[in-house]
Design a protein around this motif. Sequence first.
Motif, mmCIF file in Angstrom:
data_model
loop_
_atom_site.group_PDB
_atom_site.id
_atom_site.type_symbol
_atom_site.label_atom_id
_atom_site.label_comp_id
_atom_site.label_asym_id
_atom_site.label_seq_id
_atom_site.Cartn_x
_atom_site.Cartn_y
_atom_site.Cartn_z
ATOM 1 N N THR A 1 0.829 -1.213 0.000
ATOM 2 C CA THR A 1 0.000 0.000 0.000
ATOM 3 C C THR A 1 0.864 1.263 0.000
ATOM 4 O O THR A 1 0.396 2.337 0.374
ATOM 5 C CB THR A 1 -0.950 0.030 1.214
ATOM 6 O OG1 THR A 1 -0.180 -0.081 2.416
ATOM 7 C CG2 THR A 1 -1.952 -1.113 1.159
ATOM 8 N N ASP A 2 2.117 1.142 -0.430
ATOM 9 C CA ASP A 2 2.986 2.308 -0.508
ATOM 10 C C ASP A 2 2.527 3.222 -1.641
ATOM 11 O O ASP A 2 1.769 2.816 -2.528
ATOM 12 C CB ASP A 2 4.434 1.878 -0.728
ATOM 13 C CG ASP A 2 4.596 1.050 -2.005
ATOM 14 O OD1 ASP A 2 4.923 1.629 -3.044
ATOM 15 O OD2 ASP A 2 4.336 -0.178 -1.943
ATOM 16 N N GLU A 3 2.994 4.454 -1.619
ATOM 17 C CA GLU A 3 2.512 5.455 -2.580
ATOM 18 C C GLU A 3 2.769 5.050 -4.025
ATOM 19 O O GLU A 3 1.911 5.238 -4.897
ATOM 20 C CB GLU A 3 3.168 6.806 -2.282
ATOM 21 C CG GLU A 3 2.647 7.470 -1.018
ATOM 22 C CD GLU A 3 3.111 8.909 -0.895
ATOM 23 O OE1 GLU A 3 3.637 9.450 -1.906
ATOM 24 O OE2 GLU A 3 2.931 9.494 0.177
ATOM 25 N N SER A 4 3.953 4.505 -4.309
ATOM 26 C CA SER A 4 4.274 4.127 -5.678
ATOM 27 C C SER A 4 3.331 3.039 -6.183
ATOM 28 O O SER A 4 2.830 3.112 -7.313
ATOM 29 C CB SER A 4 5.727 3.630 -5.761
ATOM 30 O OG SER A 4 6.011 3.129 -7.058
ATOM 31 N N THR A 5 3.062 2.033 -5.346
ATOM 32 C CA THR A 5 2.154 0.954 -5.737
ATOM 33 C C THR A 5 0.754 1.494 -5.984
ATOM 34 O O THR A 5 0.110 1.159 -6.989
ATOM 35 C CB THR A 5 2.110 -0.138 -4.660
ATOM 36 O OG1 THR A 5 3.401 -0.749 -4.557
ATOM 37 C CG2 THR A 5 1.067 -1.202 -4.994
ATOM 38 N N LEU A 6 0.278 2.327 -5.079
ATOM 39 C CA LEU A 6 -1.067 2.876 -5.231
ATOM 40 C C LEU A 6 -1.170 3.750 -6.475
ATOM 41 O O LEU A 6 -2.184 3.714 -7.175
ATOM 42 C CB LEU A 6 -1.459 3.666 -3.987
ATOM 43 C CG LEU A 6 -1.589 2.859 -2.683
ATOM 44 C CD1 LEU A 6 -2.004 3.774 -1.540
ATOM 45 C CD2 LEU A 6 -2.578 1.719 -2.838
ATOM 46 N N ASP A 7 -0.129 4.516 -6.771
ATOM 47 C CA ASP A 7 -0.136 5.352 -7.974
ATOM 48 C C ASP A 7 -0.280 4.482 -9.225
ATOM 49 O O ASP A 7 -1.060 4.802 -10.135
ATOM 50 C CB ASP A 7 1.154 6.169 -8.073
ATOM 51 C CG ASP A 7 1.198 7.325 -7.082
ATOM 52 O OD1 ASP A 7 0.126 7.684 -6.545
ATOM 53 O OD2 ASP A 7 2.299 7.865 -6.852
ATOM 54 N N ARG A 8 0.481 3.381 -9.291
ATOM 55 C CA ARG A 8 0.447 2.517 -10.471
ATOM 56 C C ARG A 8 -0.878 1.761 -10.564
ATOM 57 O O ARG A 8 -1.412 1.557 -11.657
ATOM 58 C CB ARG A 8 1.631 1.546 -10.426
ATOM 59 C CG ARG A 8 2.964 2.232 -10.726
ATOM 60 C CD ARG A 8 4.147 1.291 -10.696
ATOM 61 N NE ARG A 8 4.503 0.932 -9.333
ATOM 62 C CZ ARG A 8 4.517 -0.305 -8.844
ATOM 63 N NH1 ARG A 8 4.161 -1.319 -9.630
ATOM 64 N NH2 ARG A 8 4.874 -0.532 -7.603
#
Length: 275
Positions: free
Chosen positions: A134-141
Amino acid sequence: MEKGNSVNLVKNTARVTNVPIVIVASAFGVEAIRRDGHAHWAAVAAKAGAAGFEVRRELFADDTQSQPDSLRELGDKIRAAGMWPVYSTPATLFDDQGALDESAMTLTLAEADALGARIVKFQLGGSPVTGTATDESTLDRLIAGVAGSKSKVVVENGQLKAGGTIDAFAALFEALKPRKHTLSMTFDTGNWRWANQDPLDAAKRLGEYVTYVHCKAVQGEGARRFATAPAMDDTYFTTLLAQLPRDVPRGIEFPFDPAHMADDAARYVQQIATA
């Protein structure tokens, strides 16, 4: 009551209750779908009064049926019968380490686009211990991938601990909540039992994220559990549905009697629409 009148009653009931009913291909049985093809049983679903038909990728007889031209042809046949298609895949959004599986997401969304699906359904997946990233990079993608889909993208609770726990879904959707996104959830009323989760607790905690419901009851215990139709007087099932949004599509995902497929389809469209 004559069969024709019964089917008309089903259609009228579904319209009055504002609950679109989807028949999931697996309700007709794995052997029947692989033998006759999805289009044949979609026609039966249409005559039963269903608003949608859920195509199951794992029930294709061979790889040619998941090619773009075949999917477009199948989607056209479902729409010609007066329904809209749903596309279901056993693919998971997250791999068994909890990382976003972008290749699976891209392939599945392309297949759903070829079918012209209104809804495309993934399994959640993820690690059985830590859930999903649920980190920002994962959520962005994830958000970018979902936003590019022409279908509504949903994730379903499965029968395994990985992708089948309330906490895993709650953690993901809570992380997504501050962001603008279109991901939502398929709530399977029976699968929680396999993962040893309380369906009513799941409905209370996750109901706000649900845009599609898979309906079934469960009988048996442990590895001998199996899906079955909810009984007419199953108050637990109706109580569970009351905790979920009323106007979202409901999918019939329990087996019909092989000797009475068409009659069962019509009867259960009516029952699930009014439950």
